[in-house]
Design an enzyme around this catalytic site. Structure first.
Site, PDB file in Angstrom:
ATOM      1  N   GLY A 292       0.847  -1.187   0.000  1.00 55.14           N
ATOM      2  CA  GLY A 292       0.000   0.000   0.000  1.00 55.14           C
ATOM      3  C   GLY A 292       0.882   1.235   0.000  1.00 55.14           C
TER       4      GLY A 292
ATOM      5  CG  ASN B 261       0.125   4.308   6.180  1.00 55.17           C
ATOM      6  OD1 ASN B 261      -0.329   5.077   7.025  1.00 55.17           O
ATOM      7  ND2 ASN B 261      -0.163   3.019   6.188  1.00 55.17           N
ATOM      8  CG  LEU B 262      -3.712   2.602   1.518  1.00 53.47           C
ATOM      9  CD1 LEU B 262      -4.172   3.483   0.379  1.00 53.47           C
ATOM     10  CD2 LEU B 262      -3.495   1.186   1.023  1.00 53.47           C
ATOM     11  CB  CYS B 263      -4.375   2.491   6.617  1.00 49.96           C
ATOM     12  SG  CYS B 263      -4.729   1.306   5.309  1.00 49.96           S
ATOM     13  CB  THR B 264      -4.216   7.863   8.281  1.00 50.90           C
ATOM     14  OG1 THR B 264      -5.162   7.211   9.134  1.00 50.90           O
ATOM     15  CG2 THR B 264      -4.870   8.231   6.947  1.00 50.90           C
ATOM     16  CD  GLU B 265      -1.392   2.097   9.341  1.00 56.65           C
ATOM     17  OE1 GLU B 265      -1.129   0.947   8.924  1.00 56.65           O
ATOM     18  OE2 GLU B 265      -2.062   2.902   8.694  1.00 56.65           O
TER      19      GLU B 265
ATOM     20  N   PRO C 147      -5.718  -0.786  10.461  1.00 51.36           N
ATOM     21  CG  PRO C 147      -6.633   0.174   8.551  1.00 51.36           C
ATOM     22  CD  PRO C 147      -5.318  -0.206   9.164  1.00 51.36           C
ATOM     23  CB  THR C 148      -6.484  -5.311  12.201  1.00 47.42           C
ATOM     24  OG1 THR C 148      -7.679  -4.989  12.895  1.00 47.42           O
ATOM     25  CG2 THR C 148      -5.305  -4.606  12.851  1.00 47.42           C
ATOM     26  CB  ALA C 149     -10.175  -4.833   7.382  1.00 49.50           C
ATOM     27  CB  THR C 150      -7.727  -9.124   6.027  1.00 53.96           C
ATOM     28  OG1 THR C 150      -8.154  -8.194   5.037  1.00 53.96           O
ATOM     29  CG2 THR C 150      -7.847 -10.523   5.467  1.00 53.96           C
ATOM     30  CB  ILE C 151      -5.039 -10.032  10.500  1.00 53.21           C
ATOM     31  CG1 ILE C 151      -4.957  -8.629  11.110  1.00 53.21           C
ATOM     32  CG2 ILE C 151      -4.089 -10.174   9.325  1.00 53.21           C
ATOM     33  CD1 ILE C 151      -3.593  -8.320  11.722  1.00 53.21           C
TER      34      ILE C 151
END
Length: 965
Positions: free
Chosen positions: A395, A579-583, A769-773
Site C-alpha cells: 500500500g 501512508n494509505l491507512c494513516t497510521e 485497520p486490521t480488517a482482514t487479520i
C-alpha cells in the site's frame, strides 16, 4: 395490507413483469442451478426473479404504478442485488433451493426499504405454502426416493448415517443450542439425485451457515465442516479431526517438500528439522476458527498447486513462522515460538507477511511512503516506483506537496505549469493498471499540504461531478495540515496559498520554524514579490475540507506538525505524509522510501480474571509483545525490496508498527460500554502497557543485535519518550494542546534502560485497520466499535452473517434470545436501542458504531496517541452529520493531539437505527451535493439520509483491505 394476487388479465402482469425481466442481463447462469420443491434441478434464470419482484410491486402499486420507469429500474437493481448475493454464497457455482432464492428476494426488498412490497411478498409465500400443505395432506404419502451421489466417478446411494456422523462431530462440544439435526435437514433439502459428493459436503457447510443467525456458535460448526473439506482436498482422503493429531506430524514435512518442488516455497525451509516442527503442530487449534476466519484463509491465503490447496491451517502458521525465523541461530526453537503466538491468535502478522513468508519472493512489508520531487524525471520516477511497489503488494502513501501549482512559471520552457492534478490522474490510473500481481487492486493515498495553491482543486478530486479528466475516482487523498492553519481557523484569520516553486523550504519546515518562514512569505506576497499567490479566509477553506470529506469521503484530515514534532527521528529527516491507512508517520526524502512492517496484538486474548471481573494480563501481554517485536524486526532483514531506496531506508532506521485489535471485544469482556469514561481509561491503560512492553522489547533487541544506525541524536537517545514529546508539541504550538498526561507504569525505569541499551527500532507502534487479520482471529477490527450486533460482513470470500456472541450470551442469560429478538435485530439492522424489552445497561454495552457520539472515539484515540510513536487508523462514525458536528469533532481531534484521522463514516440522524448493514447504500459514494460551505454538509444530510461516504474498513480493496492488515 395487500397480498399478492394474480391479476385478472395475465397479459397485464406478465407484460410489465417481463419487460422488467428483459432488463436483467443474461437469461441463464450456466454454473448455477435451482432445486425445485419436487427435487427437480433446473437452470438458474435470473429473469424469473425479476418477474416475481414485479408481481410483488404490481400487487401493492397496481399496473399503472408498477409500470413507471423508476419501479422498473428498482426491480432491475434489486434483482441484480439478489443475484450477486446468491452468487457470492457459492463463488464457484452450485445449486440453490428455490426457498433460498425467495429468502434473498425478501431480504432484498426489506433492505431496499420496500417494506410494503416485502410484506405482500411474505404473505404471498405463506399463502402458497399453506396451499401446498393442504394439497399434500389430501394425497397419499409417497415413498421417500433414494438419493444417489457420484463419488469417485461411481454412482451409489447416499450414506446418510455417515453424513449424520460428520455433522454430529461438527457440533460436538458446542452446547445444547447447537444441534446436528437442523443442519442435516437443511442439507438434505438442498440435495438432488446424482449430486456429486463434494456438493454434499458443500451443502452441509451452507446448511450450517444458515443457522448462524440463530446461535453464533453455529459458526464453529460451519468452520469444522469446512475443515473436513480442506483436510480431504489437501490429504486426498477423508480424515476426522481426531486423526489429525497424528496426521499433522507426518503431513508437514511432505507439505514443505511439495511446496518447494512446486516452486512456491523457499528451498531454505528444507534445512529445518521438519519432523521436530511437525511434532509441534497443535491440531486442536484448528477448532478455534469461526467460519469467516477459516473461509478467508482457505480462499486467499493457503498455498495451492493448480487450484488444489496443499496447505492446512497449522502448517500455514508454521510456514509463516519458519519464514520469519530464517536468520535465527536456533531456528527451530524460534519458529516454534513464533508459531505459538500466531496459532493461538494472541498476535497476527499483517497480510503481506502471511501471504509471502517462507515463499520464494518474501515481500513481507505492508506499506511504503514516498515524496515526489518537482521535476519531470522525478515525477515519473516516483510513478514508476509506485508501480513496482504495488506489483508486489504494497500500500502506498505519496507526498505531492513539492510539485508546483497551476499557473506557475516553468523556467525550462518559459511556459506555465498545469499543476499537480494531471499527474495525480496518472497516479490514479497506474494504481488501477498495476493490480498487485493480479491479486487485488493497487492502492495509493496522495497527500497535499494546506498552503499549496492547488489545494482547492485537490479537495474535489473524488467528486462525481465536473471535468472527469481532473478527477481520481480510484485513488485516496489526504490533507496534510500544519498547525498554523488550524490556529487561523480557530482565530478566524486569513490563509495564504502559494506554489511550492515560490516557497520551496516550507515543505521541510514544521512547528515554529514553519510559522516564521510562512509569515515572511506572506509579507513578501503582500508586497507583490511572490506570484502566483492567493488569499482565502481560513474558515472557508476548512469548511470546504469538511464538506468534501462529508460528500466524497476524502481528503482525510491529518496533521503535519504533531507527526513531526513528536517523531523520534526528527534529527535525520521530515515526515512529509502518512501512508494509505494513516497510521504510519516516517521520514521520506529523495533518497529514502519509508517502509513499515506491521502486526497486531489481539487485546481480547490478554485479559484474565481479577477479584472483581476481568483485568489486563500484563505478564501475558509482555510475553506476546516480546515475541512479536522480534518477529517484526526479523521482517526487515528477510523482506524482498522492489526498490533500493526502500531497502536502504528500512535497514537504516528499522521501523516497525505493532498494533492492536479486538479492543471492542475486550470492552465486552470487561463489561464497559464504548461510549464511557471507563472505556477511555481502558484505552489509555491498555495502550500504555502495549507501548511500554514494545519499547522495552526493542531495547532488549538492541542489546542482542545492536542499535539501529541512526539512533544517535534521536528523541530516544535524548531521553525523550513519546509521552514526553507532548510537551514539545505544546511548546511549538503555544497552546491548543489539551491532553491527559497520567501514567501507571514505571517510565523512568524504561527511560534509564534505553539510555543504557539504546533501541533496535526507530519506531515501534502503529495501529492499523486490521480488517482482514481480525476476521481470521474472529474479533472486531483494530480499535473499531461494533458495526452491528447482527450484520452481514462482506469480503472477497463472499457475504457472512456475523452475530455478536457476547450479546447473545447476555440475552440468553436474561431469557431474551428467541426468534422475535432475531427478527427485531434484523429489522433494526443490529441495533438494540429501539427494542423495549432489552434492559438499558445491555443497550449501553452493545451500542453500535453510529450510536456512539464521535467525541468518545476521539477521546479514546487521544489517550492512545500519547503513548504511540507513530499514529493510528481512526475512523470517525457520525449519525446526523452537520457542519457544527464535523467542525467540533475534527477541532477536538487536533486539540487532543491526534496525528491523523481516517475515514469519516456518516449516516442521517433519522436513519441511524436503520443504517448499519444496508447493503449497497453503505458501499456507495453518492453524487456530491452542491455548495461549498458548512451549510452544504447539513443540507446534504437532510436531503439524503443514506450514508454519504463509502463504508469500507480500509482503503486497499473493496470490500476487504489487506495493505496494512
Amino acid at each position: 395490507m395487500q397480498t399478492i394476487q394474480m391479476p385478472n388479465s395475465p397479459a397485464t402482469a406478465h407484460g410489465v413483469a417481463a419487460e422488467a425481466a428483459r432488463a436483467i442481463s443474461g437469461s441463464v447462469l450456466p454454473n448455477y442451478q435451482i432445486i425445485r420443491r419436487n427435487g427437480a434441478v433446473v437452470p438458474f434464470e435470473p429473469n424469473k426473479i425479476a418477474v416475481a419482484m414485479m408481481k410483488a410491486f404490481l400487487a401493492v402499486h397496481g399496473p399503472q404504478g408498477a409500470a413507471s420507469a423508476s419501479v422498473r429500474e428498482t426491480v432491475e437493481q434489486l434483482t441484480q442485488t439478489v443475484v450477486r448475493a446468491l452468487m457470492r454464497s457459492r463463488p464457484g457455482g452450485g445449486t440453490f433451493h428455490i426457498e433460498d432464492v425467495q429468502d434473498q428476494v425478501e431480504l432484498g426488498l426489506m433492505r431496499g426499504g420496500h417494506h410494503e412490497v416485502a410484506r405482500a411478498y411474505v404473505l404471498y409465500r405463506e399463502r402458497r405454502a399453506q396451499e401446498r400443505a393442504a394439497k399434500a395432506a389430501q394425497q397419499q404419502p409417497a415413498a421417500q426416493p433414494v438419493l444417489h451421489v457420484i463419488d469417485g466417478g461411481e454412482r451409489r446411494p447416499l450414506d446418510l448415517e455417515r453424513l449424520r456422523a460428520l455433522i454430529a462431530s461438527a457440533v460436538e462440544g458446542l452446547g445444547p443450542d447447537v444441534q446436528a439435526e437442523p443442519i442435516v435437514a437443511e442439507t438434505l433439502r438442498n440435495l438432488y439425485d446424482g449430486v456429486p459428493m463434494e456438493e454434499v459436503h458443500k451443502a452441509a457447510i451452507l446448511a450450517a451457515r444458515t443457522k448462524i443467525e440463530t446461535d453464533p456458535d453455529y459458526t464453529y460448526a460451519t468452520a469444522r465442516l469446512l475443515l473436513h473439506t480442506i483436510y480431504k482436498e489437501a490429504l486426498g482422503e477423508e480424515v476426522t479431526h481426531a486423526q489429525m493429531r497424528e496426521r499433522y506430524a507426518e503431513y508437514f514435512p511432505a507439505f514443505i517438500k511439495k511446496g518447494v518442488q512446486a516452486e512456491l516455497l523457499n528451498p531454505e525451509l528444507l534445512t529445518f528439522d521438519l519432523e521436530r516442527l511437525g511434532a509441534a503442530l497443535k491440531a486442536e487449534r484448528d477448532l478455534q476458527f469461526d467460519y469467516l476466519g477459516l473461509q478467508t484463509l482457505y480462499d486467499r491465503y493457503f498455498l495451492h498447486v493448480r487450484k488444489q490447496r496443499i496447505e492446512l491451517p497449522q502448517a500455514f502458521f508454521m510456514r509463516v513462522a519458519m519464514g520469519l525465523a530464517l536468520n535465527e541461530i536456533d531456528r527451530e526453537a524460534r519458529a516454534i515460538e513464533f508459531y505459538e503466538v500466531l496459532s493461538s491468535f494472541d498476535f497476527m502478522s499483517s497480510t503481506p507477511t502471511l501471504f509471502n513468508s517462507g515463499t520464494l519472493r518474501s515481500q513481507l512489508s505492508s506499506c511504503y511512503l514516498t515524496t515526489v520531487p518537482d521535476d519531470l524525471d522525478g515525477i515519473y520516477e516516483a510513478i514508476k516506483e509506485n508501480a513496482l511497489l504495488s506489483k508486489f503488494a504494497g500500500g502506498l502513501g505519496n507526498d505531492w506537496t513539492r510539485v508546483r501549482a497551476l499557473g506557475s512559471h516553468i523556467k525550462g520552457t518559459n511556459g506555465e505549469s498545469q499543476g499537480v492534478v494531471p499527474f495525480l490522474k496518472v497516479v490514479n490510473d497506474t494504481a488501477v493498471a498495476v493490480n498487485q500481481g493480479g491479486k487485488r487492486k493497487g492502492a495509493v493515498c496522495c497527500y497535499l499540504e494546506t498552503w499549496h495553491l492547488d489545494i482547492e482543486e485537490f479537495l474535489e478530486l473524488r467528486k462525481n461531478t465536473g471535468d472527469d479528466r481532473r478527477r481520481t475516482h480510484d485513488m485516496n487523498t489526504a490533507n496534510w495540515i500544519p498547525d498554523l492553519f488550524m490556529k487561523r481557523v480557530m482565530e478566524d484569520g486569513e490563509w495564504s496559498l502559494f506554489s511550492p516553486s515560490s516557497v520551496p523550504d516550507l515543505h521541510d519546515r514544521y512547528g515554529r520554524d514553519f510559522e516564521t518562514a510562512y509569515l515572511a512569505y506572506e509579507e513578501k506576497a503582500a508586497r507583490g514579490e511572490i506570484k502566483p499567490y492567493k488569499k482565502v479566509r481560513a474558515v472557508d477553506l476548512w469548511r470546504k475540507m469538511l464538506t468534501m470529506l462529508f460528500e466524497t469521503g476524502h481528503p482525510w484530515i491529518t496533521f503535519k506538525d504533531p507527526c513531526n514534532i513528536r517523531s523520534p527521528q526528527q534529527h535525520v529527516g521530515v515526515v512529509h505524509s502518512s501512508n494509505l491507512c494513516t497510521e504510519i508517520t516516517l521520514n521520506t526524502s529523495d533518497t529514502e522510501i519509508a517502509v513499515c512492517n506491521l502486526g497486531s496484538v489481539n487485546l481480547a486474548q490478554h485479559l484474565k480474571d481479577g477479584p472483581n471481573g476481568k483485568v489486563l494480563d500484563h505478564d501475558k501481554l509482555k510475553r506476546t509483545i516480546t515475541v512479536a517485536m522480534r518477529m517484526l524486526d526479523n521482517v526487515i532483514d528477510i523482506n524482498y525490496y522492489a526498490v533500493k531506496k526502500a531497502r536502504d531506508s528500512n535497514l537504516r532506521h528499522r521501523p516497525v508498527g505493532l498494533g492492536i485489535m479486538g479492543f471492542q471485544d475486550a470492552l465486552y469482556q470487561l463489561r464497559i460500554p464504548y461510549a464511557s469514561q471507563a472505556a477511555v481509561e481502558f484505552a489509555d491503560q491498555s495502550m500504555e502497557a502495549v507501548c511500554y512492553y514494545a519499547y522495552w522489547a526493542s531495547s532488549d533487541l538492541a542489546v542482542e543485535r545492536g542499535r539501529y544506525s541512526t539512533y544517535r541524536g534521536s528523541l530516544w537517545d535524548r531521553g525523550i519518550l513519546p509521552i514526553d514529546s507532548i510537551d514539545l508539541l505544546a511548546q511549538e504550538r503555544g497552546g491548543y494542546v489539551e491532553v491527559d498526561r497520567s501514567r501507571t507504569l514505571d517510565w523512568d525505569a524504561l527511560r534509564a534502560k534505553i539510555a543504557r541499551d539504546g533501541m533496535r527500532n526507530s519506531n515501534c507502534i502503529a495501529i492499523a485497520p486490521t480488517a482482514t487479520i481480525s476476521n481470521i482471529v474472529g474479533v472486531d477490527a483494530s480499535i473499531e466499535p461494533c458495526f452491528g450486533n447482527l450484520s452481514v460482513k462482506s469480503n472477497l470470500s463472499g457475504e457472512f452473517t456475523v452475530v455478536n456472541s457476547y450479546l447473545v450470551k447476555d440475552l440468553k442469560r436474561l431469557g431474551l434470545w428467541d426468534e422475535v429478538m432475531i427478527m427485531d435485530l434484523k429489522h433494526f439492522d443490529g441495533s438494540l436501542l429501539p427494542i423495549d424489552r432489552v434492559p438499558q445497561d445491555i443497550k449501553e454495552l452493545y451500542r453500535t458504531a453510529f450510536e456512539i457520539e464521535p467525541r468518545w472515539l476521539v477521546e479514546a484515540a487521544a489517550r492512545r496517541q500519547k503513548w504511540i510513536d507513530q499514529a493510528q487508523s481512526l475512523n470517525i462514525y457520525m449519525a446526523g452529520a452537520s457542519g457544527k458536528k464535523l467542525d467540533e469533532t475534527y477541532k477536538l481531534a487536533w486539540i487532543r493531539g491526534l496525528k491523523t484521522t481516517y475515514y469519516l463514516r456518516t449516516v442521517g440522524a433519522t436513519h441511524a437505527e436503520k443504517s448499519t448493514v444496508r447493503s449497497g447504500a453503505l458501499n456507495a459514494v453518492p453524487n456530491a451535493s452542491s455548495g461549498t460551505g458548512m451549510a452544504a454538509v447539513a443540507g446534504a444530510v437532510a436531503a439524503d439520509p443514506t450514508p454519504a461516504t463509502d463504508i469500507k474498513f480500509c482503503a486497499l480493496d473493496d470490500p476487504g483491505c489487506e495493505a496494512c492488515q
